[in-house]
Scaffold this active site. Structure first.
Site, PDB file in Angstrom:
ATOM      1  N   GLU A 191      -2.010  -1.967  17.025  1.00 46.15           N
ATOM      2  CA  GLU A 191      -2.370  -1.690  15.681  1.00 46.15           C
ATOM      3  C   GLU A 191      -3.545  -0.929  15.902  1.00 46.15           C
ATOM      4  O   GLU A 191      -3.660   0.184  17.141  1.00 46.15           O
ATOM      5  CB  GLU A 191      -2.275  -3.506  15.494  1.00 46.15           C
ATOM      6  CG  GLU A 191      -3.893  -3.246  16.251  1.00 46.15           C
ATOM      7  CD  GLU A 191      -3.809  -5.347  16.184  1.00 46.15           C
ATOM      8  OE1 GLU A 191      -3.443  -5.355  15.087  1.00 46.15           O
ATOM      9  OE2 GLU A 191      -4.773  -5.449  16.875  1.00 46.15           O
ATOM     10  N   GLY A 227      -8.865  -2.954  13.210  1.00 46.98           N
ATOM     11  CA  GLY A 227      -8.249  -4.215  12.225  1.00 46.98           C
ATOM     12  C   GLY A 227      -7.128  -4.212  13.351  1.00 46.98           C
ATOM     13  O   GLY A 227      -6.175  -4.756  13.498  1.00 46.98           O
ATOM     14  N   ASP A 285      -6.833  -7.625  14.170  1.00 45.54           N
ATOM     15  CA  ASP A 285      -7.002  -8.612  14.142  1.00 45.54           C
ATOM     16  C   ASP A 285      -5.342  -9.090  15.178  1.00 45.54           C
ATOM     17  O   ASP A 285      -4.943 -10.854  15.171  1.00 45.54           O
ATOM     18  CB  ASP A 285      -5.649  -9.527  13.088  1.00 45.54           C
ATOM     19  CG  ASP A 285      -5.090  -8.256  12.253  1.00 45.54           C
ATOM     20  OD1 ASP A 285      -5.331  -7.042  12.006  1.00 45.54           O
ATOM     21  OD2 ASP A 285      -3.940  -8.767  11.693  1.00 45.54           O
ATOM     22  N   SER A 307       7.738   5.164  13.272  1.00 47.81           N
ATOM     23  CA  SER A 307       7.549   3.689  12.040  1.00 47.81           C
ATOM     24  C   SER A 307       7.685   4.914  11.108  1.00 47.81           C
ATOM     25  O   SER A 307       8.589   4.609   9.495  1.00 47.81           O
ATOM     26  CB  SER A 307       6.630   3.684  12.107  1.00 47.81           C
ATOM     27  OG  SER A 307       5.676   3.831  11.533  1.00 47.81           O
ATOM     28  N   SER A 362       0.546  -1.062   0.103  1.00 44.11           N
ATOM     29  CA  SER A 362      -0.092   0.471  -0.067  1.00 44.11           C
ATOM     30  C   SER A 362       0.543   1.355   0.002  1.00 44.11           C
ATOM     31  O   SER A 362       0.355   2.247   0.005  1.00 44.11           O
ATOM     32  CB  SER A 362      -0.326   0.115   1.381  1.00 44.11           C
ATOM     33  OG  SER A 362       0.453   0.117   1.928  1.00 44.11           O
TER      34      SER A 362
HETATM   35  C1  LIG Z   1       4.938  -1.307   7.150  1.00 46.13           C
HETATM   36  C2  LIG Z   1       4.878  -0.170   8.485  1.00 46.13           C
HETATM   37  C3  LIG Z   1       4.409  -0.388   9.274  1.00 46.13           C
HETATM   38  C4  LIG Z   1       3.928  -1.348   9.617  1.00 46.13           C
HETATM   39  O1  LIG Z   1       5.316  -2.426   9.921  1.00 46.13           O
HETATM   40  P1  LIG Z   1       4.571  -4.092   9.811  1.00 46.13           P
HETATM   41  O2  LIG Z   1       6.251  -4.763   9.258  1.00 46.13           O
HETATM   42  O3  LIG Z   1       3.994  -4.097   8.236  1.00 46.13           O
HETATM   43  O4  LIG Z   1       4.440  -4.532  11.060  1.00 46.13           O
HETATM   44  C5  LIG Z   1       4.462   0.707  10.641  1.00 46.13           C
HETATM   45  N1  LIG Z   1       4.322   1.829  10.158  1.00 46.13           N
HETATM   46  C6  LIG Z   1       4.613   2.273   8.276  1.00 46.13           C
HETATM   47  C7  LIG Z   1       4.760   3.840   8.832  1.00 46.13           C
HETATM   48  C8  LIG Z   1       5.213   1.727   8.398  1.00 46.13           C
HETATM   49  O5  LIG Z   1       5.153   1.599   6.526  1.00 46.13           O
END
Ligand SMILES: *Cc1c(COP(=O)(O)O)cnc(C)c1O
Length: 341
Positions: A223, A227, A229, A323, A97
């Protein structure tokens, strides 16, 4: 609900009944070596104002400053670095995505590997543009009616490409773990670490790093509330599948944890928490006004949980993995704007 994957010690059987060993902290350390000179060692920010307001010491590991704007560069570059000559020549395919797509496209560009990316029609325009800008070919699909994994697998078979999934791959998990590895190296042991959770690559990798560098550290995945899950999977011991959740956290709209990420999360994580979209916007506001950083909605999950849990975290040293920071500016402004009456 799906049956829990059979375990053989620290390995799982994948869908083709191949034994896949779970990655360890040694894989995270090896990934850190491969990333040296290619990934940024992102800064750890602190704020006396945040600490005063929450009554804790918070250390923000700022992956919004990572190359392409999110930690996903780490896992993608690590995975592509391990391709053999034939795989490099044929190329890589990925579905995402957004951030994983950009991460694969940028890493492939650096390593001279052709890249094909399967992206939803409604992916943020900035993420699509960035992916194209890194030189990848983009194939679009409908997120609500088509199966991106099937499209990716078909492209892989037709063109001889190697598929690198966004989270459920040992080299991706190991690469993502290097963010937490750096955090512990920089600030020492922590009492708790909060990690944004989609499919669990970042959380599982962080768990491997925490287990070695800060063994007593409590570890939480966070999370989107819509969602949950991951929380249900964690608490029941079975991987729970859900329809694509409606949330502003577009990087965590995953439908299930992975066959590799789940057993690591079950083994090492303290709990999985959730945050509402309203809490994500509140956290985004604090990031902008107090820390002066742009964080995308998904990147706010971890801090949103810390803000909610603050009374229980009083006096502790708490790590927060921020992240990513990839959000269209118009959308960012709209999310932060006060509701018009
Ligand atoms: C992909 C993503 C996540 C989640 O990471 P996963 O390894 O799928 O759990 C969280 N924050 C950002 C900004 C991401 O791009």
């Amino acid at each position: 609900m799906q049956r829990r994957p059979p375990r053989t010690g620290d390995a799982v059987l994948d869908e083709n009944l191949r034994v896949t060993p779970l990655p360890t902290v040694e894989d995270v350390r090896a990934a850190a070596e491969r990333l040296r000179g290619h990934a940024h060692r992102t800064p750890v920010l602190t704020s006396r104002r945040v600490d005063r307001e929450l009554g804790t010491s918070v250390f923000f590991k700022c992956e919004n400053f990572q190359r392409m704007g999110a930690f996903k560069f780490r896992g993608a570059f690590n995975a592509l670095s391990r391709f053999g000559d034939d795989a490099r020549r044929a190329g890589v395919v990925a579905y995402s995505s957004g951030n994983h797509a950009q991460a694969i496209a940028l890493s492939a560009g650096i390593l001279g590997i052709p890249a094909t990316i399967v992206m939803p029609h409604d992916a943020p325009a900035s993420k699509v543009a960035a992916t194209l800008g890194y030189g990848a070919e983009v194939v679009r699909y409908d997120r609500f009616t088509e199966d991106r994994a099937a499209i990716g697998a078909a492209l892989a078979a037709e063109r001889g490409l190697t598929l690198v999934p966004p989270f459920d791959h040992p080299d991706v998990i190991a690469g993502q773990g290097t963010a937490a590895l750096e955090l512990f190296e920089d600030v020492g042991e922590l009492d708790a670490l909060f990690v944004c959770l989609g499919g669990g690559g970042l959380l599982a990798g962080s768990a491997l790093a925490a287990g070695a560098l800060s063994p007593g550290c409590r570890l939480y995945g966070v999370e989107p509330e819509a969602g949950d899950d991951g929380q249900r999977s964690f608490r029941t011991g079975e991987i729970v599948h859900i329809p694509t959740p409606a949330t502003i956290a577009d990087g965590a709209q995953t439908q299930a944890l992975g066959v590799l990420t789940f057993p690591i999360i079950r083994r090492d994580v303290t709990d999985v928490l959730t945050a509402s979209d309203a809490e994500l916007v509140d956290a985004m506001r604090v990031f902008a006004s107090t820390l002066k950083i742009v964080v995308e909605p998904t990147g706010c999950l971890s801090f949103a949980a810390v803000r909610r849990l603050a009374p229980e975290l009083a006096g502790l040293r708490v790590g927060v993995i921020v992240s990513g920071g990839n959000v269209d500016l118009d959308r960012y402004a709209a999310l932060l704007a006060p509701p018009s009456s």
